[in-house]
Design an enzyme around this catalytic site. Structure first.
Site, PDB file in Angstrom:
ATOM      1  N   HIS A 191       0.778  -0.730   0.101  1.00  0.00           N
ATOM      2  CA  HIS A 191       0.283  -0.279   0.153  1.00  0.00           C
ATOM      3  C   HIS A 191       1.044   1.235   0.166  1.00  0.00           C
ATOM      4  CE1 HIS A 191      -3.332  -2.257   0.694  1.00  0.00           C
ATOM      5  NE2 HIS A 191      -4.042  -2.446  -0.190  1.00  0.00           N
ATOM      6  N   GLU A 433     -10.729 -11.445  -4.272  1.00  0.00           N
ATOM      7  CA  GLU A 433      -9.426 -11.133  -3.906  1.00  0.00           C
ATOM      8  C   GLU A 433      -8.767 -12.262  -3.314  1.00  0.00           C
ATOM      9  OE1 GLU A 433      -8.793  -7.492  -2.345  1.00  0.00           O
ATOM     10  OE2 GLU A 433      -9.908  -7.467  -0.915  1.00  0.00           O
ATOM     11  N   ASP A 457      -4.203  -8.316  -4.253  1.00  0.00           N
ATOM     12  CA  ASP A 457      -3.976  -9.693  -3.443  1.00  0.00           C
ATOM     13  C   ASP A 457      -5.021 -11.084  -3.317  1.00  0.00           C
ATOM     14  OD1 ASP A 457      -4.460  -8.733  -0.724  1.00  0.00           O
ATOM     15  OD2 ASP A 457      -5.371  -7.675  -1.056  1.00  0.00           O
ATOM     16  N   CYS A 504      -9.339  -4.112 -10.096  1.00  0.00           N
ATOM     17  CA  CYS A 504      -9.092  -2.604  -9.917  1.00  0.00           C
ATOM     18  C   CYS A 504      -7.932  -2.855  -9.750  1.00  0.00           C
ATOM     19  CB  CYS A 504     -10.026  -2.808  -8.419  1.00  0.00           C
ATOM     20  SG  CYS A 504      -9.891  -3.445  -7.554  1.00  0.00           S
TER      21      CYS A 504
HETATM   22  C1  PEP Z   1      -6.252  -5.643  -4.677  1.00  0.00           C
HETATM   23  O1  PEP Z   1      -5.719  -6.478  -3.603  1.00  0.00           O
HETATM   24  O2  PEP Z   1      -5.865  -6.005  -5.774  1.00  0.00           O
HETATM   25  C2  PEP Z   1      -7.150  -4.223  -4.071  1.00  0.00           C
HETATM   26  C3  PEP Z   1      -7.970  -3.555  -5.019  1.00  0.00           C
HETATM   27  O3  PEP Z   1      -6.880  -4.032  -2.791  1.00  0.00           O
HETATM   28  P1  PEP Z   1      -6.008  -3.858  -2.114  1.00  0.00           P
HETATM   29  O4  PEP Z   1      -4.983  -3.474  -2.889  1.00  0.00           O
HETATM   30  O5  PEP Z   1      -6.480  -2.292  -1.835  1.00  0.00           O
HETATM   31  O6  PEP Z   1      -5.605  -4.672  -1.113  1.00  0.00           O
HETATM   32 MG    MG Z   2      -7.247  -6.256  -1.570  1.00  0.00          MG
END
Ligand code: PEP
Ligand code: MG
Length: 580
Positions: A191, A433, A457, A504
């Protein structure tokens, strides 16, 4: 000149003076300062010693009043040691004779005493080493705090260099002066890296050990395209990079022209390009880049970098702002809290043995119903201001999804009873995910009206490779055939149930995967705003049969390396310039 190779997470080239930061709880690297800054380091040390002593004495008084002075005596002894002029002199000598940073000098002196104690025959002194570790922590905590405060008072551009930065620390960086960062640890989709993209700060992570070679103020180059950190570059390299900086600017302006054009393939297939956001103010930026909506609003960032948990009203205002900025028609997918893993609210600490496999995300919400209900109330109240879609993260079983929906129904009933207006038919979606959710996509499809595939994920959990750990970065690969098969499964399940499905994760913003995803049936991409023009450019250059052919060929391959090489080859045929 030293060159370090790492993982590029946001493109661009920055040349600037280094500001090295140390990390709480991490072994302090051997580092020195310019001889002219020795006096400054000594002053920093003195301030830190006096603040550490005050803080320990404050704790002593508190413990004494709550549980008795006999239990507080140990803290009194700690304060005395911190105030001891012998200790201070020893550290000052290290700084003035070796030009060490205050942090390294503190650590050197105290670790030396710890070693000496450990060498004594087994006896009472052995347990005293814990006291010395504690004293070291107190003093270093103050020194690290000073640096963090310095970050808030910057007056000229710097490049931050650190072992690691938490998403919390990254979110607090002042973009006006922090022009780039580079870290020893970290992975492409941690993140912290995602935030570098959101804040549009060139960054390289996972560089391995380099901090001990840095002196504050050294000139460094962060090459966010190639994933390089160059320390004290020679004149020729500097000149080359200055030229590169001007080329990047002209490349960016060519993509600008795509903004008002639709994301449609050469044979007329419409694709929906949406933006991912972490902060409400980014919604406007998504529009500037041509986003058709917000495909993922990571609401947990509202909870980070804050002293207290945001109230229902505070959350409502944040969601309302995003909805109003996006207008009535553009969809805004608000994801419920995905705290845990590498995202911790300020002031909380993870005691999880395996934070990514523990009480993260929807699991945490279902255990903290009050927290969850407050957020859902705020989202429902805000829903009257625009086109809200609600998304549940990290769903791993059908039952979990049903539980989350049940709580949503309860809140709807409450609001109805209270006569508070909200949009009744908000589309509900689930993130796919976790591999179990992908495998059961046909069952999940009966519960929701859209899927959002979180590849960040999905890759991590499919390959059992921590997304933020540079040591397993070679395993962590969205091009892995296992990941592609799962995406194919989900796209087919969504197709059979007539459900919208978007991707996403960061994979959807990486141009090498655009043809593959399109060919697998994905018609919605939600990406960091800065990636929108690049992805649109690819979409507009291909036809659906071409993309389907690429997907078919990629599905035949057996390793991530083969898949990525094949996809890179395809994109090079399309755009010979590797900068896309
Ligand atoms: C993902 O896991 O691809 C996602 C979009 O969520 P995050 O990156 O916030 O875990
Ligand atoms: Mg995620």
């Amino acid at each position: 000149m030293d060159v370090y190779r790492g993982i590029p997470v946001y493109p661009g080239v920055v040349i600037g003076p280094a500001l090295p930061l140390d990390t709480d709880g991490f072994l302090i690297p051997k580092r020195s300062v310019d001889p002219g800054l020795v006096e400054n380091e000594i002053q920093r040390l003195k301030d830190a010693l006096s603040k550490a002593a005050i803080s320990v004495r404050k704790n002593q008084a508190e413990v004494s009043s709550k549980v008795g002075s006999q239990f507080a005596a140990i803290l009194g002894a700690h304060a005395q040691m911190i105030e001891d002029p012998f200790l201070s002199n020893e550290i000052v000598t290290k700084i003035s004779s070796n030009y060490f940073t205050a942090e390294y000098a503190v650590s050197q002196v105290l670790r030396q005493h710890i070693k000496e104690m450990e060498a004594l025959p087994k006896g009472a002194m052995v347990s005293r080493t814990a006291d010395l570790f504690d004293i070291e922590k107190q003093i270093l905590g103050q020194l690290i705090d000073q640096k963090q405060q310095e970050l808030g008072n910057l007056t000229s551009p710097v490049v931050i260099l650190a072992h690691d930065l938490s998403p919390n620390e990254t979110a607090k960086l002042n973009k006006q002066f922090v022009h780039a960062f580079a870290t020893e640890a970290g992975g492409r989709t941690s993140h912290t890296s995602i935030l570098a993209g959101a804040m549009e700060i060139p960054a390289v992570v996972g560089l391995g050990k380099f901090l001990q070679e840095i002196t504050g103020g050294d000139i460094v180059i962060v090459d966010g395209d190639a994933g390089l950190l160059i320390v004290n570059p020679d004149e020729e390299i500097l000149e080359n990079y200055r030229k590169r900086q001007s080329q990047t600017i002209s490349h960016d302006s060519s993509l600008e022209q795509l903004k008002s054009l639709p994301a449609v393939t050469k044979d007329g297939v419409q694709v929906r390009l949406m933006g991912n956001i972490e902060f409400p103010h980014e919604a406007v930026h998504c529009l500037e880049k041509g986003a058709e909506g917000i495909g993922l609003y990571r609401t947990e960032f509202l909870f980070m970098g804050k002293e207290t948990i945001p109230s229902e009203e505070e959350q409502y205002q944040a969601y309302k702002k995003v909805l109003e900025d996006m207008g009535r028609d553009r969809p805004v997918v608000i994801r419920t809290l995905d705290l845990g893993g590498d995202k911790l609210a300020t002031g909380t600490q993870s005691n999880e043995r395996n934070p990514f496999l523990g009480l993260r995300s929807i699991r945490l919400c279902l255990r903290n119903i009050g927290l969850f209900k407050t957020q859902i109330r705020a989202i429902l109240r805000a829903s009257v201001h625009g086109n809200v879609h609600l998304l549940f993260p990290m769903i791993s079983t059908v039952l979990e999804l049903r539980q989350a929906k049940m709580i949503l129904s309860e809140i709807k009933e409450d609001l109805q009873e209270e006569n508070i207006p909200f949009q009744r038919d908000i589309p509900i979606g689930t993130m796919i995910e976790v591999p179990s959710a992908a495998i059961l996509a046909d069952c999940m499809a009966k519960e929701v009206s859209f899927f959002s595939i979180g590849t960040n994920d999905l890759v991590q959990y499919t390959l059992a490779a921590d997304r933020s750990n540079e040591d397993v970065a070679s395993l962590y690969n969205p091009g892995d055939p296992a990941v592609i098969k799962l995406i194919d499964l989900v796209a087919k399940a969504a197709g059979n149930a007539n459900l919208a499905v978007s991707v996403c994760g960061e994979m959807s913003g990486d141009p090498i995967y655009t043809m593959l995803l399109l060919g697998l049936g994905i018609r919605q991409f939600s990406v960091a705003p800065h990636s929108i023009p690049e992805i649109k450019k690819i979409i507009r250059m291909i036809t659906l049969p071409e993309a389907e052919n690429v997907a078919r060929e990629a599905m035949r391959l057996e390793t991530a390396r083969d898949v990525n090489n094949y996809l890179r080859g395809q994109i090079r045929k399309l755009i010979p310039d590797p900068m896309v």
